[in-house]
Design an enzyme around this catalytic site. Structure first.
Site, mmCIF file in Angstrom:
data_model
loop_
_atom_site.group_PDB
_atom_site.id
_atom_site.type_symbol
_atom_site.label_atom_id
_atom_site.label_comp_id
_atom_site.label_asym_id
_atom_site.label_seq_id
_atom_site.Cartn_x
_atom_site.Cartn_y
_atom_site.Cartn_z
ATOM 1 N N GLU A 104 -14.250 -46.091 31.256
ATOM 2 C CA GLU A 104 -14.079 -45.111 32.334
ATOM 3 C C GLU A 104 -15.357 -44.390 32.755
ATOM 4 O O GLU A 104 -15.496 -43.170 32.594
ATOM 5 C CB GLU A 104 -13.026 -44.077 31.939
ATOM 6 C CG GLU A 104 -11.660 -44.678 31.723
ATOM 7 C CD GLU A 104 -10.575 -43.626 31.519
ATOM 8 O OE1 GLU A 104 -10.908 -42.451 31.341
ATOM 9 O OE2 GLU A 104 -9.399 -43.998 31.561
ATOM 10 N N GLU A 145 -5.296 -49.187 28.998
ATOM 11 C CA GLU A 145 -4.643 -47.905 28.669
ATOM 12 C C GLU A 145 -3.523 -47.651 29.663
ATOM 13 O O GLU A 145 -3.680 -47.915 30.860
ATOM 14 C CB GLU A 145 -5.613 -46.718 28.767
ATOM 15 C CG GLU A 145 -6.551 -46.554 27.615
ATOM 16 C CD GLU A 145 -7.478 -45.342 27.767
ATOM 17 O OE1 GLU A 145 -7.064 -44.329 28.359
ATOM 18 O OE2 GLU A 145 -8.615 -45.442 27.288
HETATM 19 C C1 GAL Z 1 -8.330 -41.594 29.467
HETATM 20 C C2 GAL Z 1 -9.266 -41.768 28.285
HETATM 21 C C3 GAL Z 1 -8.596 -41.625 26.954
HETATM 22 C C4 GAL Z 1 -7.505 -40.604 26.944
HETATM 23 C C5 GAL Z 1 -6.604 -40.747 28.134
HETATM 24 C C6 GAL Z 1 -5.428 -39.810 28.208
HETATM 25 O O1 GAL Z 1 -9.042 -41.139 30.568
HETATM 26 O O2 GAL Z 1 -9.887 -43.016 28.300
HETATM 27 O O3 GAL Z 1 -9.591 -41.419 26.005
HETATM 28 O O4 GAL Z 1 -7.996 -39.323 26.773
HETATM 29 O O5 GAL Z 1 -7.352 -40.652 29.306
HETATM 30 O O6 GAL Z 1 -5.754 -38.494 28.486
#
Ligand code: GAL
Length: 473
Positions: A163, A374
């Site tokens: 990210e 994710e």
């Molecule tokens: C993303 C990040 C994660 C986690 C997730 C949920 O942006 O890659 O590390 O924090 O958000 O908040």
């Protein structure tokens, strides 16, 4: 209704959010270790000093992941554990730790999917300008090579960066992540370009080693959609996607930058320094990049700001992802809409937006291999008679897996899905209040682990390869 046998069902974490042990066994300090000491930067000033103590409990955690049936585990390596001050000496104990994690995974048949950079930069490099300093590019490539050489015999999936938009945006526009700088678009674009160059050079270095694995990077994927059909708002949608998607994906997948954005950067004096050898690295690396990872939580609903551009005063609260702010360039704003659903943190819940966004990506980039690296629901899970009843999480993941299946059936090339997160962990800005995991961590009792309802549910979904998902009729 089944996912193919090669599709990987996984879950993810990141080093700083779970490991703790921030100064054990030779680990150097990171930018985050330092940043969280500034009062007010994180919820109740929480830090990752202990996190969920995965450093000492990784065996128990990985055993639970295996019991859940995880086919793959995405975790990150803390750069300051491997090379404590960013350049120079390699810390063998750091290598040993990740060797143990990898071997533990493999002993259960879990595919390790490794992120090299999930935001914890060696402090020494941050002090020297972090990602705005071109020396950080070389330092990263060196660190990446150390990791390829140490782990590449067993790790066949590497993600260079997690990210870029978040750590650079929060770092140089919102001041909410290290180095905590606000409103510096020129630094922001320089940092992003340096990260893409570091990615490209790491890809080239990886391919030279002939380890015959896959390498790519993970972007946040927040497709913008206009709130309505108004031409101005439609303009805002295209503009937002040029800056939010094309600026990030074009250099990785096409090896160059979108003209639309370049023109604006030129006009506004935000053009980063792009060296000829970096341009070359981007072009050479693009066809060698094996996949793109998408971190999808929510789309953005946008409307054009007409007249005087708005300015936003950034704070921890408005840097935590919920709509309601003007864009950094003051051209449009993100809004919440009455007919949409939102999480407790104001993030939109939209599996439909996921499918629409994936169609958009396919239109832009064609048949690219993708992993959903994710996706998940941040919530405060209810405990009823001692059981963690995270039913909203089950529904959320169900609906997003159904969306993934739909996109696959339409020809989008998605090879795996990683729920965020395998276990409850430290949220960068929200402390431990915001939970994402399948495994609960009891902060009142010795950090004991406990399986949530979603743990059993995900296990059954993996066992049936998705056939038992609740598909809409
Ligand atoms: C993303 C990040 C994660 C986690 C997730 C949920 O942006 O890659 O590390 O924090 O958000 O908040």
């Amino acid at each position: 209704m089944k996912f193919s046998n090669s599709f990987l069902f996984g879950a993810a974490t990141a080093a700083y959010q779970i490991e703790g042990a921030i100064d054990k066994d030779g680990k150097g300090p990171s930018n985050w270790d330092e940043f969280v000491k500034i009062p007010g930067k994180t919820f109740e000033n929480t830090t990752g000093e202990l996190a969920v103590d995965h450093y000492h409990r990784y065996k128990e955690d990985i055993r639970l992941m295996a019991e859940m049936g995880l086919e793959s585990y995405r975790f990150s390596i803390a750069w300051p554990r491997i090379i404590p001050n960013g350049t120079g000496e390699v810390n063998q104990k750091g290598i040993d730790f990740y060797n143990s994690i990898i071997d533990e995974c493999l002993s259960y048949g879990i595919v390790p999917f490794v992120t090299l950079y999930h935001w914890d930069l060696p402090l020494e490099l941050e002090k020297q300008g972090g990602w705005t300093n071109k020396a950080t590019i070389d330092a990263f490539v060196h660190y990446a090579k150390v990791c390829f050489e140490a782990f590449g015999d067993r790790v066949k999936h590497f993600i260079t960066f997690n990210e870029t938009v978040v750590f650079c945006g929060h770092g140089y526009l919102a001041g909410a992540h290290p180095p905590g700088i606000k409103d510096e678009p020129k630094l922001y674009f320089q940092a992003t370009h340096n990260v893409f160059s570091a990615h490209a050079k790491a890809v080239l270095a990886y391919k030279e080693l002939k380890q015959y694995g896959d390498i790519g990077l993970s972007h946040v994927f927040s497709p913008a959609f206009s709130v309505d059909d108004n031409v101005e708002n439609k303009w805002a949608e295209r503009h937002a996607n040029q800056f939010g998607i094309n600026w990030y994906y074009d250099p990785i997948l096409k090896g160059n930058y979108p003209d639309y954005v370049l023109k604006i950067l030129e006009d506004r004096g935000w053009m980063p320094e792009i060296l000829e050898e970096e341009r070359l690295a981007l072009t050479q690396a693009a066809p060698l990049n094996d996949f793109i990872g998408l971190n999808y939580y929510q789309p953005v609903r946008v409307e054009r700001i007409l007249g005087q551009a708005e300015h936003v005063e950034h704070s921890r609260e408005n840097a935590t992802g919920a709509p309601g702010n003007p864009s950094f360039d003051g051209e449009y704003r993100s809004v919440s809409m009455k007919d949409k659903r939102y999480t407790k943190w104001g993030w939109e819940i939209s599996p439909e937006g996921f499918v629409d966004g994936l169609r958009l990506l396919k239109d832009y980039y064609g048949d690219v291999t993708m992993y959903i690296t994710e996706n998940g629901l941040g919530d405060e899970d209810p405990i009823i008679e001692g059981e963690v009843c995270d039913i909203p999480r089950i529904n959320f993941i169900n609906d997003h897996l159904v969306a993934v299946k739909k996109a696959i059936d339409e020809g989008v090339n998605i090879q795996g899905y990683y729920a965020w997160s395998a276990i409850d962990l430290l949220s960068w800005l929200n402390g431990y209040k915001k939970q994402y995991g399948f495994i609960y961590v009891d902060h009142q009792h010795n950090l004991d682990r406990k399986k949530k309802a979603s743990f059993h549910w995900y296990k059954s979904i993996i066992e049936s390869r998705g056939e038992t998902l609740n598909y809409p009729t």
